[in-house]
Design a protein around this motif. Structure first.
Motif, PDB file in Angstrom:
ATOM      1  N   PHE A 108       0.836  -1.207   0.000  1.00  0.00           N
ATOM      2  CA  PHE A 108       0.000   0.000   0.000  1.00  0.00           C
ATOM      3  C   PHE A 108       0.866   1.251   0.000  1.00  0.00           C
ATOM      4  O   PHE A 108       0.674   2.167  -0.804  1.00  0.00           O
ATOM      5  CB  PHE A 108      -0.924  -0.007   1.223  1.00  0.00           C
ATOM      6  N   ASP A 109       1.856   1.279   0.890  1.00  0.00           N
ATOM      7  CA  ASP A 109       2.677   2.478   1.044  1.00  0.00           C
ATOM      8  C   ASP A 109       3.470   2.799  -0.220  1.00  0.00           C
ATOM      9  O   ASP A 109       3.660   3.967  -0.563  1.00  0.00           O
ATOM     10  CB  ASP A 109       3.635   2.324   2.222  1.00  0.00           C
ATOM     11  N   SER A 110       3.941   1.774  -0.929  1.00  0.00           N
ATOM     12  CA  SER A 110       4.761   2.019  -2.114  1.00  0.00           C
ATOM     13  C   SER A 110       3.949   2.680  -3.222  1.00  0.00           C
ATOM     14  O   SER A 110       4.457   3.548  -3.942  1.00  0.00           O
ATOM     15  CB  SER A 110       5.394   0.723  -2.622  1.00  0.00           C
ATOM     16  N   VAL A 111       2.678   2.281  -3.369  1.00  0.00           N
ATOM     17  CA  VAL A 111       1.821   2.907  -4.372  1.00  0.00           C
ATOM     18  C   VAL A 111       1.540   4.364  -4.009  1.00  0.00           C
ATOM     19  O   VAL A 111       1.627   5.265  -4.859  1.00  0.00           O
ATOM     20  CB  VAL A 111       0.489   2.128  -4.527  1.00  0.00           C
ATOM     21  N   ILE A 112       1.225   4.611  -2.759  1.00  0.00           N
ATOM     22  CA  ILE A 112       0.966   5.989  -2.313  1.00  0.00           C
ATOM     23  C   ILE A 112       2.228   6.840  -2.449  1.00  0.00           C
ATOM     24  O   ILE A 112       2.168   8.014  -2.873  1.00  0.00           O
ATOM     25  CB  ILE A 112       0.468   6.010  -0.851  1.00  0.00           C
ATOM     26  N   ARG A 113       3.365   6.260  -2.130  1.00  0.00           N
ATOM     27  CA  ARG A 113       4.636   6.996  -2.186  1.00  0.00           C
ATOM     28  C   ARG A 113       4.935   7.492  -3.606  1.00  0.00           C
ATOM     29  O   ARG A 113       5.395   8.622  -3.790  1.00  0.00           O
ATOM     30  CB  ARG A 113       5.755   6.094  -1.682  1.00  0.00           C
ATOM     31  N   ILE A 114       4.660   6.662  -4.599  1.00  0.00           N
ATOM     32  CA  ILE A 114       4.962   7.027  -5.984  1.00  0.00           C
ATOM     33  C   ILE A 114       3.816   7.815  -6.620  1.00  0.00           C
ATOM     34  O   ILE A 114       4.037   8.840  -7.273  1.00  0.00           O
ATOM     35  CB  ILE A 114       5.274   5.763  -6.811  1.00  0.00           C
ATOM     36  N   ASN A 115       2.588   7.347  -6.439  1.00  0.00           N
ATOM     37  CA  ASN A 115       1.454   7.935  -7.152  1.00  0.00           C
ATOM     38  C   ASN A 115       0.931   9.235  -6.552  1.00  0.00           C
ATOM     39  O   ASN A 115       0.330  10.045  -7.257  1.00  0.00           O
ATOM     40  CB  ASN A 115       0.290   6.947  -7.201  1.00  0.00           C
ATOM     41  N   LEU A 116       1.143   9.444  -5.251  1.00  0.00           N
ATOM     42  CA  LEU A 116       0.589  10.627  -4.594  1.00  0.00           C
ATOM     43  C   LEU A 116       1.665  11.505  -3.971  1.00  0.00           C
ATOM     44  O   LEU A 116       1.721  12.712  -4.244  1.00  0.00           O
ATOM     45  CB  LEU A 116      -0.433  10.200  -3.535  1.00  0.00           C
ATOM     46  N   SER A 117       2.538  10.916  -3.163  1.00  0.00           N
ATOM     47  CA  SER A 117       3.598  11.714  -2.551  1.00  0.00           C
ATOM     48  C   SER A 117       4.549  12.263  -3.610  1.00  0.00           C
ATOM     49  O   SER A 117       5.017  13.401  -3.515  1.00  0.00           O
ATOM     50  CB  SER A 117       4.379  10.884  -1.528  1.00  0.00           C
ATOM     51  N   GLY A 118       4.836  11.455  -4.645  1.00  0.00           N
ATOM     52  CA  GLY A 118       5.722  11.903  -5.714  1.00  0.00           C
ATOM     53  C   GLY A 118       5.206  13.147  -6.422  1.00  0.00           C
ATOM     54  O   GLY A 118       5.940  14.141  -6.542  1.00  0.00           O
ATOM     55  N   PRO A 119       3.970  13.150  -6.905  1.00  0.00           N
ATOM     56  CA  PRO A 119       3.431  14.358  -7.520  1.00  0.00           C
ATOM     57  C   PRO A 119       3.409  15.567  -6.578  1.00  0.00           C
ATOM     58  O   PRO A 119       3.689  16.697  -7.003  1.00  0.00           O
ATOM     59  CB  PRO A 119       2.008  13.936  -7.914  1.00  0.00           C
ATOM     60  N   PHE A 120       3.099  15.330  -5.298  1.00  0.00           N
ATOM     61  CA  PHE A 120       3.144  16.437  -4.332  1.00  0.00           C
ATOM     62  C   PHE A 120       4.539  17.050  -4.290  1.00  0.00           C
ATOM     63  O   PHE A 120       4.703  18.276  -4.331  1.00  0.00           O
ATOM     64  CB  PHE A 120       2.740  15.953  -2.941  1.00  0.00           C
ATOM     65  N   LYS A 121       5.562  16.202  -4.209  1.00  0.00           N
ATOM     66  CA  LYS A 121       6.934  16.698  -4.133  1.00  0.00           C
ATOM     67  C   LYS A 121       7.329  17.434  -5.413  1.00  0.00           C
ATOM     68  O   LYS A 121       8.016  18.468  -5.362  1.00  0.00           O
ATOM     69  CB  LYS A 121       7.892  15.541  -3.860  1.00  0.00           C
ATOM     70  N   CYS A 122       6.902  16.904  -6.559  1.00  0.00           N
ATOM     71  CA  CYS A 122       7.193  17.581  -7.829  1.00  0.00           C
ATOM     72  C   CYS A 122       6.521  18.941  -7.894  1.00  0.00           C
ATOM     73  O   CYS A 122       7.137  19.933  -8.325  1.00  0.00           O
ATOM     74  CB  CYS A 122       6.735  16.718  -8.998  1.00  0.00           C
TER      75      CYS A 122
END
Length: 249
Positions: A108-122
């Motif tokens: 679960f965390d890996s999907v959220i990390r890439i799909n949601l946290s990643g765009p936030f950071k970008c």
């Protein structure tokens, strides 16, 4: 050309929807940073684009979308090349098709990390640049499951619901800097990611409930991204554009 002299970062651009968007942007005159998880895959995409557009201004960039440091380096690389960023397309993503009882914390965390946290950071990194240059357009890739969920897609659909919230919240926060934030929500698209996560029976079921009766090719989504990136959409922000054959109405 609608994007002449504009500079764009596209994550997840080495294949699928991201590559189709890169191709459309180049056709419309944009300078494009083609970003992939590895610089080798980004370079292959650049080489392929150069076959059709030999004069295009393109750079390959490898980026770990889960790493703030890697994202900062990506932005630094683009600014060293072109000195500005007009467009950010947050397209990189992963999927996961598991029953909730089979899904681990890390799944679960890996999907959220890439799909949601990643765009936030970008967005956080790129918006700071756009703010200093008078504005820009940020486009996130959402999904049809960001509207109504998906069986066996707890993590993926949660991330895309999150993308919709991120899009609308950032639109409200960044509008004062002339930074527009929108999203495109695809339906079933014939990409490698879909091929690996959707079996034939599931695909046939999706076709049956899609009013247009078929899945989309990646290039059929690119026009929505061009619209949101261009000056045709200067008064459009906080919008989720569904490009799904009528599946979500």
């Amino acid at each position: 050309m609608k994007l002449k002299d504009k500079t764009a970062i596209i994550t997840g651009a080495s294949r699928g929807i991201g590559f189709a968007v890169a191709e459309a942007f180049v056709r419309e005159g944009a300078k494009v940073a083609v970003c992939g998880s590895r610089v080798s895959s980004a370079q292959k995409a650049v080489d392929k684009l150069k076959e059709s557009f030999p004069e295009a201004e393109l750079i390959p960039v490898g980026v770990d979308i889960s790493s703030s440091d890697s994202i900062a380096e990506m932005v630094k690389t683009v600014l060293a090349q072109w000195d500005k960023i007009d467009i950010l397309v947050n397209n990189a993503g992963v999927t996961s098709a598991k029953h909730i009882f089979e899904m681990s914390d890390e799944d679960f965390d890996s999907v959220i990390r890439i799909n949601l946290s990643g765009p936030f950071k970008c967005i956080r990194e790129v918006a700071a640049v756009m703010k200093e240059h008078g504005g820009g357009s940020i486009i996130n890739t959402s999904s049809m499951v960001g509207s109504y969920g998906g069986k066996m897609q707890t993590a993926y659909s949660s991330s895309k619901f999150g993308i919709n919230g991120l899009t609308k919240s950032c639109a409200k926060e960044l509008g004062q800097y002339n930074i527009r934030v929108n999203a495109v929500a695809p339906g079933v698209v014939l990409t490698d990611m879909v091929a690996h996560s959707v079996n034939d029976q599931m695909m046939e079921g999706m076709r049956r409930i899609t009013p247009l009766g078929r899945a989309a090719e990646p290039n059929e989504l690119a026009g929505a991204y061009v619209y949101l990136a261009s000056d045709d959409s200067t008064f459009t922000t906080g919008t989720i554009i569904h490009v799904d054959g009528g599946l979500v109405m």
